[in-house]
Design a protein around this motif. Structure first.
Motif, mmCIF file in Angstrom:
data_model
loop_
_atom_site.group_PDB
_atom_site.id
_atom_site.type_symbol
_atom_site.label_atom_id
_atom_site.label_comp_id
_atom_site.label_asym_id
_atom_site.label_seq_id
_atom_site.Cartn_x
_atom_site.Cartn_y
_atom_site.Cartn_z
ATOM 1 N N VAL A 9 40.953 43.225 39.485
ATOM 2 C CA VAL A 9 41.434 43.217 38.124
ATOM 3 C C VAL A 9 40.464 42.436 37.259
ATOM 4 N N LEU A 10 40.056 43.036 36.147
ATOM 5 C CA LEU A 10 39.099 42.398 35.251
ATOM 6 C C LEU A 10 39.575 42.618 33.826
ATOM 7 N N GLY A 11 40.825 42.273 33.568
ATOM 8 C CA GLY A 11 41.365 42.460 32.239
ATOM 9 C C GLY A 11 41.869 43.867 32.010
ATOM 10 N N CYS A 12 41.674 44.781 32.967
ATOM 11 C CA CYS A 12 42.266 46.105 32.895
ATOM 12 C C CYS A 12 42.715 46.438 34.299
ATOM 13 N N VAL A 96 37.501 52.660 33.603
ATOM 14 C CA VAL A 96 38.483 52.597 34.684
ATOM 15 C C VAL A 96 39.855 52.890 34.098
ATOM 16 N N ASN A 97 40.390 54.066 34.454
ATOM 17 C CA ASN A 97 41.695 54.480 33.930
ATOM 18 C C ASN A 97 41.776 54.324 32.416
ATOM 19 N N GLY A 98 40.711 54.754 31.733
ATOM 20 C CA GLY A 98 40.682 54.744 30.288
ATOM 21 C C GLY A 98 40.211 53.453 29.660
ATOM 22 N N SER A 99 40.050 52.388 30.428
ATOM 23 C CA SER A 99 39.589 51.104 29.905
ATOM 24 C C SER A 99 38.081 50.970 30.089
ATOM 25 N N VAL A 100 37.404 50.610 29.011
ATOM 26 C CA VAL A 100 35.948 50.475 29.039
ATOM 27 C C VAL A 100 35.573 49.080 29.529
ATOM 28 N N VAL A 101 34.639 49.034 30.460
ATOM 29 C CA VAL A 101 34.148 47.777 31.016
ATOM 30 C C VAL A 101 32.627 47.781 30.935
ATOM 31 N N SER A 102 32.033 46.675 30.506
ATOM 32 C CA SER A 102 30.579 46.554 30.519
ATOM 33 C C SER A 102 30.202 45.185 31.075
ATOM 34 N N VAL A 103 29.100 45.155 31.787
ATOM 35 C CA VAL A 103 28.626 43.920 32.415
ATOM 36 C C VAL A 103 27.119 43.846 32.260
ATOM 37 N N SER A 117 32.598 42.342 29.455
ATOM 38 C CA SER A 117 33.440 42.782 28.352
ATOM 39 C C SER A 117 34.419 43.826 28.876
ATOM 40 N N ALA A 118 35.716 43.599 28.641
ATOM 41 C CA ALA A 118 36.735 44.537 29.091
ATOM 42 C C ALA A 118 37.941 44.432 28.179
ATOM 43 N N ILE A 163 30.277 38.560 42.369
ATOM 44 C CA ILE A 163 31.527 39.300 42.170
ATOM 45 C C ILE A 163 32.087 38.955 40.793
ATOM 46 N N PRO A 164 32.103 39.878 39.849
ATOM 47 C CA PRO A 164 32.520 39.568 38.479
ATOM 48 C C PRO A 164 34.006 39.792 38.235
ATOM 49 N N LYS A 165 34.836 39.468 39.172
ATOM 50 C CA LYS A 165 36.280 39.533 38.938
ATOM 51 C C LYS A 165 36.729 38.253 38.261
ATOM 52 N N GLN A 166 37.685 38.402 37.343
ATOM 53 C CA GLN A 166 38.159 37.247 36.586
ATOM 54 C C GLN A 166 36.963 36.542 35.945
ATOM 55 N N ALA A 167 36.725 35.262 36.290
ATOM 56 C CA ALA A 167 35.615 34.526 35.686
ATOM 57 C C ALA A 167 34.300 34.762 36.417
#
Length: 244
Positions: A9-12, A96-103, A117-118, A163-167
């Motif tokens: 989970v990363l905000g989405c 991911v399931n309609g949520s945009v994520v960028s790293v 960004s998520a 691993i960019p999960k959470q923080a």
């Protein structure tokens, strides 16, 4: 099939779990790979990568697309690596399931700077830096190939996952070597090397050819695997013991 790291989970709802691994120089140079993403033996998507020489090092790119009940996932990632395949800069975008994520990530002195960004929210993390770190989004065959290359160069030692999960976090990678297995690639019989990478208590089984070419990965996500097109693994009758 052994379980791999779950999609985090990363905000989405479902997102990108990233792994960083170190790999050898020559094996990954100029490589291209196309894979089927499967769950419990059923194709649910595709993954591909390309690693090409550039001035001063290598350029790596990966794409992933998974479409199944409960998960619509797409990924595009580019990396700049030095001549030893050490990560210099990475840009990732995904849905991911309609949520945009960028790293975006890069070494920053003694740290690894990670901007995520998520769902309209942004965060920045300064993680412990390691030269032999691999940036691995979920289902990213290119990152796993880099892992195999670096693992060969490092004899499986001093490898790390970002691993960019959470923080965000950095985890050590422990590699175990198992007895060789057998398979076919484009109809020709080959010997298959079997490694297992353990990260934060979860295991990914990696199967590679004699040139450290990634052929198959059994992922921590329950039932998921990446299988190179044209490759068939001959499964062992029982799980072999790791070699010392």
């Amino acid at each position: 099939m052994k379980q791999l790291r779950g999609i985090g989970v990363l905000g989405c709802g479902v997102t990108l779990g990233l792994v960083v691994l170190a790999v050898g120089v020559g094996a990954a140079a100029g490589q291209v790979g196309t894979f089927v993403v499967s769950q419990n033996g059923h194709a649910v998507g595709t993954a591909s990568y390309q690693i090409a020489a550039r001035e001063g090092g290598f350029a790596s790119s990966s794409t992933v697309k998974v479409s199944m009940q409960g998960l619509e996932y797409s990924l595009s990632k580019t990396e700049e690596q030095d001549a030893s395949h050490h990560l210099q800069h990475v840009v990732l975008s995904g849905i991911v399931n309609g949520s945009v994520v960028s790293v975006v990530g890069k070494p920053d002195g003694a740290n690894f700077l990670l901007n995520i960004s998520a769902n309209g929210r942004s965060s920045t993390a300064r993680l412990a830096g390691h030269a032999r770190a691999v940036f691995l989004p979920d289902f990213d065959a290119g990152a796993l190939q880099t892992l195999l290359t670096l693992a060969a160069a490092q004899k499986g030692r001093d490898l790390w996952a970002v691993i960019p999960k959470q923080a965000g976090s950095v985890q050590a990678i422990q590699l175990a070597t198992y007895a060789d297995e057998q398979g076919t690639l484009d109809g020709k019989a080959i010997t298959v090397h079997h490694l297992a990478a353990t990260i934060a208590g979860e295991e990914t089984d990696l199967f590679a050819g004699s040139d450290d070419q990634l052929l198959q990965a059994e992922l921590p996500q329950p039932g998921f695997a990446l299988v190179r097109r044209g490759f068939v693994l001959t499964p062992p009758k029982r799980a072999p013991a790791p070699q010392q």
